[in-house]
Design a protein around this motif. Structure first.
Motif, PDB file in Angstrom:
ATOM      1  N   TYR A  22       0.079   5.872  -3.969  1.00  0.00           N
ATOM      2  CA  TYR A  22       0.016   4.598  -4.686  1.00  0.00           C
ATOM      3  C   TYR A  22       0.222   3.426  -3.720  1.00  0.00           C
ATOM      4  O   TYR A  22      -0.521   2.449  -3.746  1.00  0.00           O
ATOM      5  CB  TYR A  22       1.064   4.576  -5.792  1.00  0.00           C
ATOM      6  CG  TYR A  22       1.235   3.245  -6.466  1.00  0.00           C
ATOM      7  CD1 TYR A  22       0.225   2.722  -7.259  1.00  0.00           C
ATOM      8  CD2 TYR A  22       2.391   2.509  -6.295  1.00  0.00           C
ATOM      9  CE1 TYR A  22       0.365   1.498  -7.878  1.00  0.00           C
ATOM     10  CE2 TYR A  22       2.544   1.294  -6.899  1.00  0.00           C
ATOM     11  CZ  TYR A  22       1.532   0.784  -7.685  1.00  0.00           C
ATOM     12  OH  TYR A  22       1.691  -0.434  -8.284  1.00  0.00           O
ATOM     13  N   LYS A  23       1.211   3.542  -2.844  1.00  0.00           N
ATOM     14  CA  LYS A  23       1.478   2.474  -1.874  1.00  0.00           C
ATOM     15  C   LYS A  23       0.317   2.335  -0.881  1.00  0.00           C
ATOM     16  O   LYS A  23      -0.035   1.220  -0.471  1.00  0.00           O
ATOM     17  CB  LYS A  23       2.783   2.731  -1.119  1.00  0.00           C
ATOM     18  CG  LYS A  23       4.006   2.607  -1.990  1.00  0.00           C
ATOM     19  CD  LYS A  23       4.121   1.216  -2.559  1.00  0.00           C
ATOM     20  CE  LYS A  23       5.322   1.065  -3.435  1.00  0.00           C
ATOM     21  NZ  LYS A  23       5.447  -0.272  -4.002  1.00  0.00           N
ATOM     22  N   TYR A  24      -0.276   3.450  -0.496  1.00  0.00           N
ATOM     23  CA  TYR A  24      -1.444   3.417   0.382  1.00  0.00           C
ATOM     24  C   TYR A  24      -2.600   2.676  -0.294  1.00  0.00           C
ATOM     25  O   TYR A  24      -3.265   1.836   0.324  1.00  0.00           O
ATOM     26  CB  TYR A  24      -1.850   4.839   0.753  1.00  0.00           C
ATOM     27  CG  TYR A  24      -3.165   4.938   1.474  1.00  0.00           C
ATOM     28  CD1 TYR A  24      -3.256   4.583   2.816  1.00  0.00           C
ATOM     29  CD2 TYR A  24      -4.317   5.376   0.824  1.00  0.00           C
ATOM     30  CE1 TYR A  24      -4.458   4.659   3.491  1.00  0.00           C
ATOM     31  CE2 TYR A  24      -5.518   5.457   1.488  1.00  0.00           C
ATOM     32  CZ  TYR A  24      -5.587   5.096   2.819  1.00  0.00           C
ATOM     33  OH  TYR A  24      -6.788   5.171   3.471  1.00  0.00           O
ATOM     34  N   LEU A  25      -2.825   2.966  -1.556  1.00  0.00           N
ATOM     35  CA  LEU A  25      -3.891   2.280  -2.281  1.00  0.00           C
ATOM     36  C   LEU A  25      -3.601   0.790  -2.417  1.00  0.00           C
ATOM     37  O   LEU A  25      -4.512  -0.035  -2.345  1.00  0.00           O
ATOM     38  CB  LEU A  25      -4.084   2.916  -3.660  1.00  0.00           C
ATOM     39  CG  LEU A  25      -4.799   4.255  -3.663  1.00  0.00           C
ATOM     40  CD1 LEU A  25      -4.793   4.862  -5.072  1.00  0.00           C
ATOM     41  CD2 LEU A  25      -6.215   4.116  -3.165  1.00  0.00           C
ATOM     42  N   LEU A  26      -2.333   0.439  -2.624  1.00  0.00           N
ATOM     43  CA  LEU A  26      -1.980  -0.977  -2.686  1.00  0.00           C
ATOM     44  C   LEU A  26      -2.302  -1.683  -1.367  1.00  0.00           C
ATOM     45  O   LEU A  26      -2.788  -2.820  -1.374  1.00  0.00           O
ATOM     46  CB  LEU A  26      -0.496  -1.145  -3.007  1.00  0.00           C
ATOM     47  CG  LEU A  26      -0.078  -0.956  -4.456  1.00  0.00           C
ATOM     48  CD1 LEU A  26       1.435  -1.121  -4.589  1.00  0.00           C
ATOM     49  CD2 LEU A  26      -0.788  -1.945  -5.358  1.00  0.00           C
ATOM     50  N   LEU A  27      -2.020  -1.019  -0.259  1.00  0.00           N
ATOM     51  CA  LEU A  27      -2.313  -1.632   1.040  1.00  0.00           C
ATOM     52  C   LEU A  27      -3.813  -1.757   1.285  1.00  0.00           C
ATOM     53  O   LEU A  27      -4.289  -2.775   1.772  1.00  0.00           O
ATOM     54  CB  LEU A  27      -1.681  -0.823   2.161  1.00  0.00           C
ATOM     55  CG  LEU A  27      -0.218  -1.097   2.436  1.00  0.00           C
ATOM     56  CD1 LEU A  27       0.298  -0.150   3.492  1.00  0.00           C
ATOM     57  CD2 LEU A  27      -0.007  -2.526   2.859  1.00  0.00           C
ATOM     58  N   THR A  28      -4.567  -0.712   0.973  1.00  0.00           N
ATOM     59  CA  THR A  28      -6.002  -0.766   1.242  1.00  0.00           C
ATOM     60  C   THR A  28      -6.735  -1.710   0.304  1.00  0.00           C
ATOM     61  O   THR A  28      -7.781  -2.244   0.663  1.00  0.00           O
ATOM     62  CB  THR A  28      -6.647   0.627   1.148  1.00  0.00           C
ATOM     63  OG1 THR A  28      -6.366   1.190  -0.124  1.00  0.00           O
ATOM     64  CG2 THR A  28      -6.123   1.520   2.250  1.00  0.00           C
ATOM     65  N   ARG A  29      -6.185  -1.917  -0.868  1.00  0.00           N
ATOM     66  CA  ARG A  29      -6.816  -2.833  -1.818  1.00  0.00           C
ATOM     67  C   ARG A  29      -6.158  -4.208  -1.822  1.00  0.00           C
ATOM     68  O   ARG A  29      -6.321  -4.984  -2.752  1.00  0.00           O
ATOM     69  CB  ARG A  29      -6.758  -2.239  -3.223  1.00  0.00           C
ATOM     70  CG  ARG A  29      -7.576  -0.982  -3.343  1.00  0.00           C
ATOM     71  CD  ARG A  29      -7.482  -0.402  -4.712  1.00  0.00           C
ATOM     72  NE  ARG A  29      -8.218   0.852  -4.783  1.00  0.00           N
ATOM     73  CZ  ARG A  29      -8.197   1.649  -5.823  1.00  0.00           C
ATOM     74  NH1 ARG A  29      -7.477   1.353  -6.874  1.00  0.00           N
ATOM     75  NH2 ARG A  29      -8.892   2.764  -5.809  1.00  0.00           N
ATOM     76  N   ALA A  30      -5.441  -4.512  -0.774  1.00  0.00           N
ATOM     77  CA  ALA A  30      -4.746  -5.793  -0.677  1.00  0.00           C
ATOM     78  C   ALA A  30      -5.754  -6.931  -0.630  1.00  0.00           C
ATOM     79  O   ALA A  30      -6.891  -6.764  -0.174  1.00  0.00           O
ATOM     80  CB  ALA A  30      -3.868  -5.819   0.558  1.00  0.00           C
ATOM     81  N   LYS A  31      -5.296  -8.076  -1.091  1.00  0.00           N
ATOM     82  CA  LYS A  31      -6.148  -9.259  -1.066  1.00  0.00           C
ATOM     83  C   LYS A  31      -6.499  -9.573   0.385  1.00  0.00           C
ATOM     84  O   LYS A  31      -5.642  -9.689   1.234  1.00  0.00           O
ATOM     85  CB  LYS A  31      -5.399 -10.440  -1.687  1.00  0.00           C
ATOM     86  CG  LYS A  31      -6.222 -11.673  -1.816  1.00  0.00           C
ATOM     87  CD  LYS A  31      -5.419 -12.771  -2.478  1.00  0.00           C
ATOM     88  CE  LYS A  31      -6.247 -14.040  -2.558  1.00  0.00           C
ATOM     89  NZ  LYS A  31      -5.485 -15.140  -3.132  1.00  0.00           N
ATOM     90  N   GLY A  32      -7.768  -9.684   0.692  1.00  0.00           N
ATOM     91  CA  GLY A  32      -8.214  -9.933   2.044  1.00  0.00           C
ATOM     92  C   GLY A  32      -8.776  -8.699   2.715  1.00  0.00           C
ATOM     93  O   GLY A  32      -9.351  -8.787   3.788  1.00  0.00           O
ATOM     94  N   GLY A  33      -8.564  -7.547   2.118  1.00  0.00           N
ATOM     95  CA  GLY A  33      -9.168  -6.331   2.623  1.00  0.00           C
ATOM     96  C   GLY A  33      -8.395  -5.642   3.727  1.00  0.00           C
ATOM     97  O   GLY A  33      -7.304  -6.053   4.113  1.00  0.00           O
ATOM     98  N   PRO A  34      -8.996  -4.584   4.227  1.00  0.00           N
ATOM     99  CA  PRO A  34      -8.337  -3.773   5.252  1.00  0.00           C
ATOM    100  C   PRO A  34      -8.095  -4.515   6.572  1.00  0.00           C
ATOM    101  O   PRO A  34      -7.232  -4.137   7.334  1.00  0.00           O
ATOM    102  CB  PRO A  34      -9.292  -2.612   5.478  1.00  0.00           C
ATOM    103  CG  PRO A  34     -10.258  -2.636   4.366  1.00  0.00           C
ATOM    104  CD  PRO A  34     -10.244  -4.007   3.791  1.00  0.00           C
ATOM    105  N   SER A  35      -8.849  -5.561   6.832  1.00  0.00           N
ATOM    106  CA  SER A  35      -8.648  -6.279   8.097  1.00  0.00           C
ATOM    107  C   SER A  35      -7.278  -6.942   8.152  1.00  0.00           C
ATOM    108  O   SER A  35      -6.639  -6.955   9.211  1.00  0.00           O
ATOM    109  CB  SER A  35      -9.743  -7.316   8.307  1.00  0.00           C
ATOM    110  OG  SER A  35      -9.678  -8.307   7.305  1.00  0.00           O
TER     111      SER A  35
END
Length: 118
Positions: A22-35
């Protein structure tokens, strides 16, 4: 107490994998993207490798750098912790590779130069 009051769930080892996912998905779907996540991670890792000359105060460099580069704070903290974990093993590897690269006479002279004895 009412019958609808919820109690806090107890810790369950089986749910940790789900929590990390869940935390991994939150990071990858963060506002602004993976960059932004990658930038935050690299800031945290770079700050950790900069710890020695700052006498342990490098942690406080994370906050202005994350704000300046508009990166992810969570990813920066993860990168900082990751850097803590790999710092000691990497120092042994760096010393070994340095021994291969530098000749024996240069090691002694460089030690005196860096120690201020020259």
């Amino acid at each position: 107490m009412s019958a609808t009051a919820k109690t806090k769930k107890s810790f369950n080892v089986r749910n940790t994998k789900r929590w990390f996912k869940y935390k991994y998905l939150l990071l990858t779907r963060a506002k602004g993207g993976p960059s932004l996540v990658a930038m935050g991670f690299s800031i945290g890792l770079a700050v950790e490798m900069f710890t020695s000359p700052t006498a342990g105060l490098a942690f406080f460099l994370i906050f202005p750098l994350v704000y300046l580069f508009r990166a992810s704070m969570a990813a920066a903290l993860i990168g900082f912790v990751f850097g803590k974990v790999i710092y000691i093993p990497m120092s042994f590897i760096n010393r070994m590779v340095g021994g291969w690269v530098l000749p024996r006479a240069a090691k002694h002279n460089l030690l005196h130069i860096f120690a201020g004895l020259a």
